[in-house]
Write an enzyme that holds these catalytic residues in place. Sequence first.
Site, PDB file in Angstrom:
ATOM      1  N   THR A 198     -22.597 -10.938 -23.753  1.00 25.55           N
ATOM      2  CA  THR A 198     -22.347 -12.335 -24.125  1.00 25.55           C
ATOM      3  C   THR A 198     -21.106 -12.808 -23.392  1.00 25.55           C
ATOM      4  OG1 THR A 198     -21.538 -13.787 -25.864  1.00 25.55           O
ATOM      5  CG2 THR A 198     -21.206 -11.457 -26.236  1.00 25.55           C
ATOM      6  N   MET A 211     -15.984 -22.372 -23.545  1.00 28.25           N
ATOM      7  CA  MET A 211     -16.817 -21.768 -24.587  1.00 28.25           C
ATOM      8  C   MET A 211     -16.124 -20.583 -25.244  1.00 28.25           C
ATOM      9  SD  MET A 211     -20.602 -21.794 -22.945  1.00 28.25           S
ATOM     10  CE  MET A 211     -21.676 -23.199 -23.105  1.00 28.25           C
ATOM     11  N   ARG A 250     -17.242 -15.096 -36.752  1.00 34.57           N
ATOM     12  CA  ARG A 250     -18.060 -14.437 -35.727  1.00 34.57           C
ATOM     13  C   ARG A 250     -17.231 -13.815 -34.611  1.00 34.57           C
ATOM     14  NH1 ARG A 250     -23.660 -16.874 -35.541  1.00 34.57           N
ATOM     15  NH2 ARG A 250     -23.627 -16.418 -33.350  1.00 34.57           N
ATOM     16  N   GLY A 279       0.823  -1.206   0.000  1.00 30.23           N
ATOM     17  CA  GLY A 279       0.000   0.000   0.000  1.00 30.23           C
ATOM     18  C   GLY A 279       0.855   1.253   0.000  1.00 30.23           C
ATOM     19  N   ASP A 301      -8.709  -1.866  -0.799  1.00 31.76           N
ATOM     20  CA  ASP A 301      -9.563  -0.671  -0.765  1.00 31.76           C
ATOM     21  C   ASP A 301      -9.719   0.040  -2.111  1.00 31.76           C
ATOM     22  OD1 ASP A 301      -9.716  -1.139   1.884  1.00 31.76           O
ATOM     23  OD2 ASP A 301      -8.540   0.597   2.523  1.00 31.76           O
ATOM     24  N   ARG A 315     -11.166   3.123   4.508  1.00 30.48           N
ATOM     25  CA  ARG A 315     -11.035   4.227   5.467  1.00 30.48           C
ATOM     26  C   ARG A 315     -11.215   5.590   4.807  1.00 30.48           C
ATOM     27  NH1 ARG A 315      -5.719   2.742   8.087  1.00 30.48           N
ATOM     28  NH2 ARG A 315      -6.105   0.933   6.775  1.00 30.48           N
TER      29      ARG A 315
HETATM   30  P1  ADP Z   1       0.511  -0.266   3.618  1.00 31.05           P
HETATM   31  O1  ADP Z   1       1.722  -0.502   2.766  1.00 31.05           O
HETATM   32  O2  ADP Z   1      -0.533  -1.309   3.380  1.00 31.05           O
HETATM   33  O3  ADP Z   1       0.044   1.153   3.505  1.00 31.05           O
HETATM   34  P2  ADP Z   1       1.752   0.300   6.197  1.00 31.05           P
HETATM   35  O4  ADP Z   1       1.500   1.755   6.115  1.00 31.05           O
HETATM   36  O5  ADP Z   1       1.528  -0.374   7.492  1.00 31.05           O
HETATM   37  O6  ADP Z   1       0.928  -0.527   5.139  1.00 31.05           O
HETATM   38  O7  ADP Z   1       3.262   0.066   5.767  1.00 31.05           O
HETATM   39  C1  ADP Z   1       3.845  -1.221   5.754  1.00 31.05           C
HETATM   40  C2  ADP Z   1       5.305  -1.140   6.193  1.00 31.05           C
HETATM   41  O8  ADP Z   1       6.027  -0.287   5.300  1.00 31.05           O
HETATM   42  C3  ADP Z   1       5.517  -0.533   7.563  1.00 31.05           C
HETATM   43  O9  ADP Z   1       5.352  -1.460   8.609  1.00 31.05           O
HETATM   44  C4  ADP Z   1       6.956  -0.067   7.468  1.00 31.05           C
HETATM   45  O10 ADP Z   1       7.854  -1.134   7.616  1.00 31.05           O
HETATM   46  C5  ADP Z   1       7.061   0.411   6.017  1.00 31.05           C
HETATM   47  N1  ADP Z   1       6.825   1.869   5.985  1.00 31.05           N
HETATM   48  C6  ADP Z   1       5.638   2.519   5.874  1.00 31.05           C
HETATM   49  N2  ADP Z   1       5.812   3.852   5.879  1.00 31.05           N
HETATM   50  C7  ADP Z   1       7.138   4.051   5.973  1.00 31.05           C
HETATM   51  C8  ADP Z   1       7.969   5.213   6.024  1.00 31.05           C
HETATM   52  N3  ADP Z   1       7.447   6.446   5.958  1.00 31.05           N
HETATM   53  N4  ADP Z   1       9.296   5.021   6.137  1.00 31.05           N
HETATM   54  C9  ADP Z   1       9.828   3.794   6.187  1.00 31.05           C
HETATM   55  N5  ADP Z   1       9.096   2.677   6.145  1.00 31.05           N
HETATM   56  C10 ADP Z   1       7.784   2.785   6.045  1.00 31.05           C
END
Ligand code: ADP
Length: 743
Positions: free
Chosen positions: A523, A567, A719, A109, A157, A201
């Site tokens: 289809t 199909m 077709r 994420g 999300d 969220r």
């Molecule tokens: P997502 O990637 O789903 O948004 P998180 O925000 O929990 O989930 O981030 C996952 C991991 O990525 C964190 O536990 C951390 O190890 C690393 N991480 C997130 N933000 C930072 C940051 N600003 N600097 C360094 N590592 C980060």
Amino acid sequence: MTTRHLKSLAVLTSGGDAPGMNAAVRAVVRTALDRGIEVYAIYEGYQGMVDGGDRICKMTWDSVGGILHKGGTVIGSARCADFRTREGRLKAARNLVERHIDSLVVIGGDGSLTGANLFRQEWADLLAELVEKGEISKELADRHPQLTIVGMVGSIDNDMFGTDMTIGADTALHRITEAIDAITSTAASHQRTFVVKVMGRNCGYLALMSALATGADWVLIPESPPAVDNWEEKMCEVLKAGREAGRRDSIVVIAEGAIDRHGNPIGSGYVQKVLEERLGQDVRVTILGHVQRGGSPSAFDRYMSTMLGYAAVETILSPESEGQALLVGMRENRITRSPLMECVEQTHAVADKIAAGQFDQAMEMRGPSFKDAFRTFRTLVRALPHPPTPGQKRFRFAVLNAGAPSPGMNTATRAAVRLGIDKGHIMLGVHNGFQGLIDGEIEELEWMSVAGWASMGGSELGTSRAIPEHSDFYAIARNIENYQIDGLLVIGGWNGYEAAYQLLKERENYPVFDIPIICLPATIDNNLPGSELSVGADTALNNIVEAVDKIKQSAVATHRVFVVEVMGRYCGYLALMSGLATGAERVYLHEEGVTLNDLVEDVNQLIAGFKRGKRLGLMIRNECANAVYTTGFMCALFEEEGGDLFGVRQAILGHLQQGGDPSPFDRIQATRLATRCVEYLIEQAERGSAEGAFIGIQNGQVRLHNLEDYPRMIDRQVRRPKNQWWLELRPIARIMAKPGPGQ
Ligand code: ADP
């Protein structure tokens, strides 16, 4: 394309897990191996990178076998506090550079991607410090001056800029839709009201799309809080009127981050209390929680993640990417690359707009299809339509389903009927397709006639393959006159399009055919021009994938090859895409043809594979791939040549592919297209013009084509359309399916 020389790369999954991550990892590993690059998987996200040792594992072709259908991420994910510290990142840098890894594919994420970018920015400093401390040689550091990052968004999300869909969002939508469908049936039995809370969220995608797909009554999302302060009253009014109009169930969907205009959170408990107090109803709350994340990935999440994983490696290999942080995503059905941090910043900007109460701007940033979906939802859920405007011209539009039944036909019909009525027009339902138009099986549909159709498979109106000829035109002309039909919406497949085109051609003989006609692609074969994905194809693909998963499971203990026939008539879409989504080693398409030499090569591949220890073979064959080399023939050939090494079974999937309730994607697509079709009919009728058209989504946009162009865009003999975008994906399928020499 020139590519840079690269020795090794690593892939990790981080943050919240998402179904489809395994497909992405598999694609990264196999594409890298195909390109002759060493590839490592980092287990347990950034924690594994900091810890090193056996958490950073060299991958082989087989290490990623048998994971495509699994939910979550088999290489693990973790939240890692260490990586947030420079000390942690120093350890991580050492662990990478020691293995000559200076390119990373990060699937996670916005948090994970932000962390990756920070790591990239610090890379040179971190290596300098390691040299200074004597932990690595200067020579090693000099060989890896920069870190290249390619990100893919794994998040259920669908909350990220730079991609229309995030990995896992489609599967989550499947889970939510299944749950709401199930809740709807129990709610209807007891005339209950349910409040369903779903994840999201800062993003109302899951809530809005699941509400739209299930025909829920009310939705609360963060981007567009209720416009008025007394929204509770408004909501109760709508639910009450719905019951009075005959609805037996009421469903309110709330996103986790739902707020009111003043930024106060709206909880499910509060909504329950309001409904109980004001409506005196029995109200239950269901919080869907982690089931939304779980389970086997949908067909879309499997093939999209495969495409993204492939593109991630290609991106890393491009010389322009060196030292950059890029995001690979999917926009308008095509792979895109964008600067990673711009996407993260834009993502945060939406959250900031919501926090600042600038909801219009937040909606604007979500894009036009999200906005349209919200607008459409608000019309479809009305308990009763707006009354016609006094003095307005009320047109009479007929809707019919044509061709083989396709999941989503009912959804499209419901949307068209309600939107038409809401605009003050009269909507006529034609039973049994064009045969019904010939026989005069036509009746007026009311607002409540289509209640509950959003989630129903099959065709409630009834459909037929009839294409009018000779005296049929006369009968149709009479019915158009008798029922005073001002426009026609054909929701259907090949025969529906053919029939619509025949009406157009007969205009000189029958002037009453001078009415606007529009065709909506529905289809499972996905063989229509002007449309990249027809309504029903996604459901069929999911049906195939589920069936093949089971077939594969059944064969675990035996040495067996399956030839699965799917199909599609002469169109190989279902075969190729299900091959990508299930990990078939060979896909037979009519578009490519099948030769005896191909079959000999395939037999030899199978024999070599089983000799190496392979236990299962999966070949997917389009039903019309070759008239002589039939499924039975192929099975007999493989069986004979396989000797004692393996047995062969055929599985002709048949009609289960057409059945079942439509997938969320098909419901959303059906609604989106039907909305535009009705608008088109109204525009045309108001203008007194009578054009024929067919609609479709191309490059992510709804496009209209003139029906006159239909013959030019198809290959009538087989077709299918002349232009089939998905044929470009064949090289990816080949790379995923066959280990190269030496692997
Ligand atoms: P997502 O990637 O789903 O948004 P998180 O925000 O929990 O989930 O981030 C996952 C991991 O990525 C964190 O536990 C951390 O190890 C690393 N991480 C997130 N933000 C930072 C940051 N600003 N600097 C360094 N590592 C980060």
